[in-house]
Design an enzyme around this catalytic site. Structure first.
Site, PDB file in Angstrom:
ATOM      1  N   GLY B 198       0.804  -1.225   0.000  1.00 30.62           N
ATOM      2  CA  GLY B 198       0.000   0.000   0.000  1.00 30.62           C
ATOM      3  C   GLY B 198       0.833   1.269   0.000  1.00 30.62           C
ATOM      4  N   GLY B 199       2.127   1.122   0.209  1.00 33.94           N
ATOM      5  CA  GLY B 199       3.009   2.300   0.144  1.00 33.94           C
ATOM      6  C   GLY B 199       2.861   3.248   1.314  1.00 33.94           C
ATOM      7  CB  SER B 201       6.828   2.202   4.444  1.00 35.99           C
ATOM      8  OG  SER B 201       8.031   2.510   5.085  1.00 35.99           O
ATOM      9  CG  PHE B 268      -4.253   4.893   1.651  1.00 33.90           C
ATOM     10  CD1 PHE B 268      -4.889   5.185   0.447  1.00 33.90           C
ATOM     11  CD2 PHE B 268      -4.389   5.784   2.707  1.00 33.90           C
ATOM     12  CE1 PHE B 268      -5.632   6.347   0.302  1.00 33.90           C
ATOM     13  CE2 PHE B 268      -5.137   6.940   2.572  1.00 33.90           C
ATOM     14  CZ  PHE B 268      -5.767   7.239   1.371  1.00 33.90           C
ATOM     15  CE1 TYR B 539       1.434   5.831  15.863  1.00 32.29           C
ATOM     16  CE2 TYR B 539       1.450   8.194  15.564  1.00 32.29           C
ATOM     17  CZ  TYR B 539       1.497   6.927  15.032  1.00 32.29           C
ATOM     18  OH  TYR B 539       1.606   6.763  13.697  1.00 32.29           O
TER      19      TYR B 539
END
Lengths: 745, 625
Positions: B198-199, B201, B268, B539
């Site tokens: 899905g790109g 990263s 995605f 996070y």
């Protein structure tokens, strides 16, 4: 006016002359016309107020108090008191509760319960008792009351109390951002009183002060100090794990929550000798563990330097160093010390140094990740961290030293110690001026008022210290005997009385030794050389050896020997004291000599001059004392195992002192300082450190016996640097080592 | 492969749709053991550039803009926020990070073929590939689109510069067999394969090693997006690796099921990518993380296909090889098919929120919720900075009544409860399950919260909170236009260190910025996004205004490195779910010990001695030039 002295001239000359003369201060100079100091009258010394209330970023904080009501000061509102940004308000009682309920204490109780079979309730009761003994009860009410009292005392004792205000502003900012450790020099009881007072004056939070148990015993003051933020720690608590746990948690929780800045003395105790003690690391380790375990984003250490013109306890220290026991701290003793109040102790300079961030200092030197694998409440500081703490402690002491304010009297004391038979004022003036310039060259701040003539300054200081000296009609300065106030039966022994005076003056000389010691080690090495020239390598070797010998008396940063040496060479070279020829004969060698600077050689004869002689002599008493220690050790009879009889360290110290007294009686040596138990003890510690002593543990005490061959070697080494007694030492000890010699003392 | 960016979608596959599906009254189909699921086109087309931004996050039609009134508006109509104006956002941006609307840093124009380097073609390989009939392309934009993920420096390169190296060819295998063929050919001709899902990263994992001399092909799995079967008896589904999260959930929903795996990148990111990075979904409290969800994996390696021989819930057959595959980040092979657990759709999905007086009490509450094991499907705690941000993102209040209610709420919290608006912290909740389960859980959670001073903050705020994450991803692109660089990173930590870790890391970031000459106060904020028995996932968002700084990306990376050092020192992990990629390799050996690192390298050495899967991630040493 000397050119180099101009740097000490107050920035604001006008403020100085126009500063009002407060009525109280006129009483500060108690020049008694009938004393031996009457010579001073014709000079008409100026009033205290001629001392600038503001100079070189130092601001006098007593000045305002001399002009308003102490009561108003005591009750005024404290505004914008900075707080650590993650602070959650707690009372001293809350802190105690937290400690008792902490994981650390609970864990220790569980552990001891398992090991010692003591019931948990009993252990908890013990923990509570420890905490009750330890904890402070800081309250603003007491602080205000105390401030009222302190201001009166300070106004009595001191002419001015100077504080560098830039440091205060910086501290104010830091206190908001990170937990702060205040780490002052420790040369007087006044230290923590002054620092707390400074905090009160500038509306900073009052520090929690780690104090020794001795104070606790004082009835009223023990209580008062506790309410002003003092908490009491035992001097050593070895394997008392419960004490460790309570102590660590008590310190760390206050740091983590930023309840109050934490104040402690890295030297561990008041320096009786007026030079910095070798730092202790216990409190520092306990405080920094929180950072190592990432319980805090950072911790700021603030070195604070407190410099006195004259130390309140000067004669107490001298007698303590001679082994005449100090009175136990008690309120009545303190009241007796009221006589102290009638004396003039000059000025105090408080310098708040640049903060040292443990994060920055430890960057790349430790791996905090190592603490990820165990609970953080289990005490653990690893080897790298211990080394770091040690380096840091030395670094902090060096920072404190950098900002010591050198009083003219310290320089004068250094000169007097080399002219104990007396010196004309005129010559002292000349010499002091010379030494002042050397001190400047070494980066010291000398408190040398620019608007006074050197002669004035010298005479002022002579007046301030008239208790240890006399000025004869023909302007000769001689040391006089000081009788101890607190010892009931008078000491008849002139040796001891002389020694006391000498130790007092020496203690002021000690205030400048940190400046000169590195240069002096070079000077000693050069002056003891019998050859024409000396190579740099050889010089460095000698330097390193001397550093090792003196490392119990002076603070040398571990691992910095080479840098220190290079700097000393450079400064001696630039002041013309050291003549160094580059070891080349041909022009083409120049490039090479640059590549290998150690090819340079010292011209010994040309380097035998005023600088090197003066510096060498300044440190001779120390080396002589060590030499005497060696001589005593070599005279100890041999037991059945073929080894000298072991002795306890404290007995050894006493015995060395006896030998020293005999040497002085016979006029074989002239330095009274060798009677100082502190110095003798450092000599013994040094000998242990260089591995010339056997150690035995008996009944929890260390018994020492010398390795005679090794001690003899050290004695020979030391002997090369100093003037040895003209009478053979065996006259005082024993001709052969097998003979028992009983000193008739 | 690719990584999950935590950035939630709202609207596309929201549970509300799931509820709608069951509510529509479709009775659960009678259990079939191998229910075929008809093919549907993927939401993301083969030519990604037709739908997605070429140099930013997400859909072309959705972005933050400054409208003609000078207010921030979110365009498009895909999201709840789409078409809305956020009147407070502009002020928030200038106040917190010093944005000056007159100081713009526009991106470079879209790159054209002329700007994109010529492919380095291995003719023999291409010849054989052509014969195999597998789809491929050497089109410059196709290649550029697969040259990166969404790491800060990658997007910055797209906006300002050129990649040193991009894939030379994009290959679209259609099935497991195709992949085997491609891997075989690559081995034969010594061609590098970088798998691409899905790109999304954010660890630099998709970047081509710049020194690589061999031909690099990007193996795009997007054409392998089928659900091969659904097993209602065993509650599993076998899917091809390229299926995009939103498609997987939507199509399972149609059958009355879900996987419940919802990483914030679900719009995605692909199933294969989740496996390759050890992904974590926001509802893991009910459904588990990816390692809990997979039953079977097929991975094609240069040594052949690695898989187990049975579809069993648990097996004792030595160290679990799934754990070698999961988190291997495309260094060992391509995951082609995954059998994943599915669950019947929940009856009820309900949002909620809790307002705490401060972050500390919020963390204590989450810890207690975890301790009692009563966590809802999702529970997340925002710190005050993020709460403020969420507030700034509020769209225009339509009616007078709505604004009146807003005012009353604020009054209640500050005046009656005595909360300090600059300290409060908000937890967002998502409950799933049967009606009774949900209401019992709700009761329990709010009860615990009240012990820590928390008061319920309403459903609406909860839902808004989940939207916030995804919004930041789009918002970063707006920041880029005004001298802002920003990025997120995550960690996991034991409960007793969470607070210290958050405080230390934020402090470190702010301090490093100051010491390194950043002129404006940085934005550093954190959230606790997952709770476990033994700890939590934290996070961080960090961004700063780089006006006056020469090399913002380098500076950003240095500071993030410092932040990671601080996290590790504070007892946190190298990563919770983003993975190692290239940007965290420096700490891997320290994290897994020297023997552990050697073990990973030995696995690589055995499975892929030629380094065909040479993306340079994880344990692959940085090759010398």
């Amino acid at each position: 006016m000397d050119g180099s002295g101009a740097s000490a001239v107050p920035v604001n000359g006008k403020a100085r002359t126009s500063s009002p003369c407060p009525p109280q201060s006129s009483g500060e100079l108690r020049a008694n016309p009938v004393t031996s100091a009457s010579w001073i009258n014709p000079d008409q010394p100026r009033d205290v107020s001629t001392l600038a209330s503001y100079k070189d970023s130092y601001q006098d904080i007593l000045n305002e108090r001399r002009q308003d009501w102490d009561f108003v000061f005591m009750t005024r509102t404290r505004k914008d008191v900075p707080k650590y940004k993650h602070h959650v308000p707690r009372s001293p009682e809350d802190i105690k509760q937290h400690v008792l309920n902490s994981d650390r204490v609970k864990y220790t109780v569980e552990r001891l319960h398992g090991e010692k079979k003591t019931s948990k309730a009993e252990l908890l009761k013990q923990a509570e008792a420890i905490l009750d003994e330890m904890a402070h009860a800081l309250s603003m009410k007491s602080v205000r009351g105390f401030a009222f009292f302190l201001i009166k005392v300070f106004k009595q004792l001191f002419q001015r109390v100077y504080v560098n205000e830039e440091g205060v502003q910086m501290l104010r900012k830091m206190m908001h951002e990170y937990p702060v450790l205040l780490m002052p020099t420790h040369r007087s009881y006044m230290d923590f009183l002054l620092l707390s007072y400074v905090c009160y004056h500038y509306d900073l939070p009052l520090p929690a002060i780690a104090a020794a148990m001795d104070f606790k015993g004082m009835k009223f003051f023990g209580w008062l100090l506790r309410h002003c933020g003092a908490f009491y720690i035992r001097r050593s608590f070895g394997t008392d794990w419960l004490y460790w746990a309570v102590f660590t948690e008590y310190v760390q929780t206050q740091l983590r929550n930023g309840d109050a800045p934490l104040e402690f003395f890295v030297e561990g105790t008041r320096s009786r000798t007026n030079k910095s003690y070798i730092p202790k690391t216990g409190m520092l380790a306990a405080s920094l563990e929180s950072y190592f375990k990432a319980e805090l984003p950072d911790t700021m250490m603030i070195p604070v330097t407190i410099s006195y013109d004259r130390i309140v306890e000067e004669s107490l220290y001298a007698y303590e160093l001679l082994g005449i026991p100090k009175p136990k701290e008690s309120t009545s003793a303190l009241l007796k010390a009221r006589s102290v109040l009638s004396d003039d102790y000059g000025c105090v300079h408080v310098f708040i140094g640049d903060p040292i961030s443990i994060r920055q200092f430890s960057n790349g030197k430790i791996d905090r990740v190592l603490h990820s694998l165990e609970p953080r409440y289990i005490n653990s500081v690893n080897k790298d961290e211990m080394k770091l703490i040690n380096d840091l402690a030395f670094h902090i002491v060096r920072q404190q030293q950098r900002h010591l304010v050198i009083s003219p009297w310290s320089l004068m004391a250094a000169i007097l110690m080399q002219n104990r038979e007396g010196i004309p004022v005129r010559q002292l003036v000349k010499e002091a001026d010379w030494l002042k310039r050397q001190a400047y060259n070494l980066g010291a701040y000398v408190d040398w008022p620019g608007d006074l003539s050197t002669d004035d300054i010298i005479r002022r200081n002579l007046l301030l210290h008239k208790n240890v000296l006399t000025v004869s009609d023909d302007d000769m300065i001689e040391l006089k005997l000081v009788r101890p106030g607190h010892v009931n039966k008078p000491i008849k022994d002139d040796i001891l009385l002389n020694a006391a005076t000498n130790l007092i003056v020496a203690s002021y000389r000690n205030q400048v030794t940190h400046l000169f010691v590195r240069d002096a080690l070079v000077a000693l090495s050069v002056n003891s050389c019998t050859e024409e020239t000396m190579s740099m390598d050889e010089l460095f070797q000698k330097y390193s050896l001397l550093e090792r010998y003196l490392s119990k008396d002076f603070v040398f940063q571990p691992g910095q020997t080479k840098q220190d040496f290079d700097l000393a060479i450079l400064s001696l070279k630039h002041s013309g004291a050291l003549v160094i020829a580059d070891n080349f004969t041909h022009i083409s060698d120049i490039a090479e000599s640059k590549a290998a600077p150690n090819a340079a050689i010292v011209q010994v004869k040309k380097s035998f001059n005023k600088h090197t002689t003066f510096y060498s002599q300044m440190f001779e008493p120390f080396l002589l004392a060590y030499w005497v220690v060696c001589q005593h050790l070599l005279s100890i009879p041999i037991d059945v195992h073929g080894r000298p009889l072991p002795k306890r360290a404290k007995d050894l110290t006493k015995d060395v002192q006896k030998l020293a007294i005999r040497l002085l009686e016979e006029n074989a040596v002239k330095h009274y300082e060798i009677l100082s138990l502190d110095l003798i003890n450092n000599g013994i510690l040094m000998l242990m450190d260089v591995g010339t002593m056997y150690k035995d543990k008996r009944n929890n005490e260390t018994w020492l016996s010398p390795n005679s061959v090794a001690v003899a070697a050290v004695a020979d080494e030391l002997g090369a640097y100093i003037e040895l007694p003209s009478i053979p030492i065996s006259n005082f000890t024993s001709s052969g080592r097998s003979l028992v010699m009983q000193a008739k003392l | 492969m690719e990584e999950q960016r935590e950035s939630s979608k709202d609207g596309v596959v929201s549970p509300s749709i799931a509820v709608a599906a069951t509510a529509a009254g479709q009775p659960p189909p009678s259990s079939l053991s191998r229910l075929p699921v008809e093919d549907q086109p993927s939401s993301i087309p083969k030519r990604r550039q037709e739908l997605l931004k070429w140099n930013g996050w997400g859909y072309k039609d959705s972005k933050f803009i400054l409208n003609k009134n000078g207010h921030v508006e979110f365009t498009g109509e895909r999201y709840r926020l789409s078409g809305h104006v956020m009147p407070h956002l502009r002020e928030w941006m200038s106040k917190t990070v010093g944005i000056d609307l007159d100081q713009k840093t526009p991106a470079q124009p879209e790159l054209t073929a002329a700007d994109i380097p010529l492919p380095n073609i291995n003719d023999a390989f291409v010849e054989e590939l052509k014969r195999s009939g597998i789809s491929y392309s050497d089109d410059p934009t196709d290649r550029l689109f697969r040259a990166h993920g969404h790491t800060l420096h990658e997007v910055f390169v797209l906006r300002e510069g050129r990649f040193a190296r991009i894939p030379d060819l994009v290959v679209w295998p259609g099935c497991h067999k195709d992949v085997e063929e491609v891997v075989k050919l690559a081995g034969k001709h010594n061609v590098v394969i970088i798998p691409f899902g899905g790109g999304t990263s954010v660890t630099g994992a998709l970047e081509c090693p710049s020194h690589e001399k061999r031909m690099i092909i990007s193996l795009d799995t997007s054409q392998m997006a089928r659900i091969l079967w659904l097993d209602e008896k065993n509650l599993t589904a076998c899917c091809e690796c390229g299926i995009i999260g939103q498609d997987l959930e939507r199509r399972l929903t149609e059958k009355g099921y879900c996987t419940g795996h919802e990483p914030d990148s679900i719009e995605f990111s692909s199933l294969g990518g989740w496996v390759a990075t050890r992904a974590s979904g926001m509802k893991k409290n009910i459904y588990g993380n990816i390692e809990d969800l997979v039953v079977h994996i097929k991975m094609v390696t240069p040594r052949g296909t690695l898989e187990k021989s049975c579809l069993v819930p648990r097996i004792s057959s030595g160290p679990d090889l799934h754990h070698v595959i999961m988190g291997s980040e495309g260094t060992l092979g391509v995951v082609t098919e995954v059998t994943i657990k599915v669950r019947p759709l929940p009856e009820v999905c309900k949002y909620g929120s809790i307002v705490f007086p401060n972050f500390e009490s919020g963390v204590s509450c989450l810890q207690e919720v975890a301790r009692q094991r009563v966590a809802p499907a999702s529970i997340r705690l925002m710190d005050n900075e993020q709460f403020q941000f969420g507030h700034a993102l509020k769209p225009e209040v339509g009616s007078f009544l709505a604004s009146f209610v807003e005012g009353l709420k604020k009054l209640y919290i500050t005046k009656i409860k005595g909360f300090d608006l600059t300290k409060i912290s908000v937890a967002t909740l998502l409950f799933e399950g049967s009606k009774e389960e949900v209401s019992a859980r709700e009761k329990k959670v709010y009860e615990i919260a009240s012990k820590f001073g928390g008061i319920p903050g309403g459903e609406e705020n909860g839902q808004r909170g989940y939207m916030l994450t995804y919004v930041i991803a789009y918002l970063r692109d707006l920041g880029f236009e005004y001298f802002i660089v920003a990025e997120s990173f995550e960690t996991s930590a034991p409960w007793d260190r969470v607070l210290d870790l958050c405080r230390n890391t934020k402090d470190r970031i702010i301090r490093e910025c100051k010491e390194r000459g950043v002129q404006f106060p940085p934005y550093a904020t954190c959230r606790v996004t997952q709770t476990y028995d033994a700890g939590a996932c934290v996070y961080f968002y960090f961004g700063f205004n780089y006006r006056g700084v020469a090399n913002p990306v380098e500076l950003y990376e240095e500071i993030e490195r410092c932040a990671r050092e601080e996290i590790l020192a504070s007892g946190g992990s190298i990563s919770h779910h983003h993975g190692i990629g290239k940007i965290r390799k420096q700490w891997l050996q320290r994290t897994v010990s020297e023997p552990g690192f050697g073990l990973l390298q030995a696995v690589k050495q055995y499975l892929d001695p030629q380094n065909i899967f040479g993306n340079g991630n994880l344990m692959i040493p940085d090759s010398k030039l």
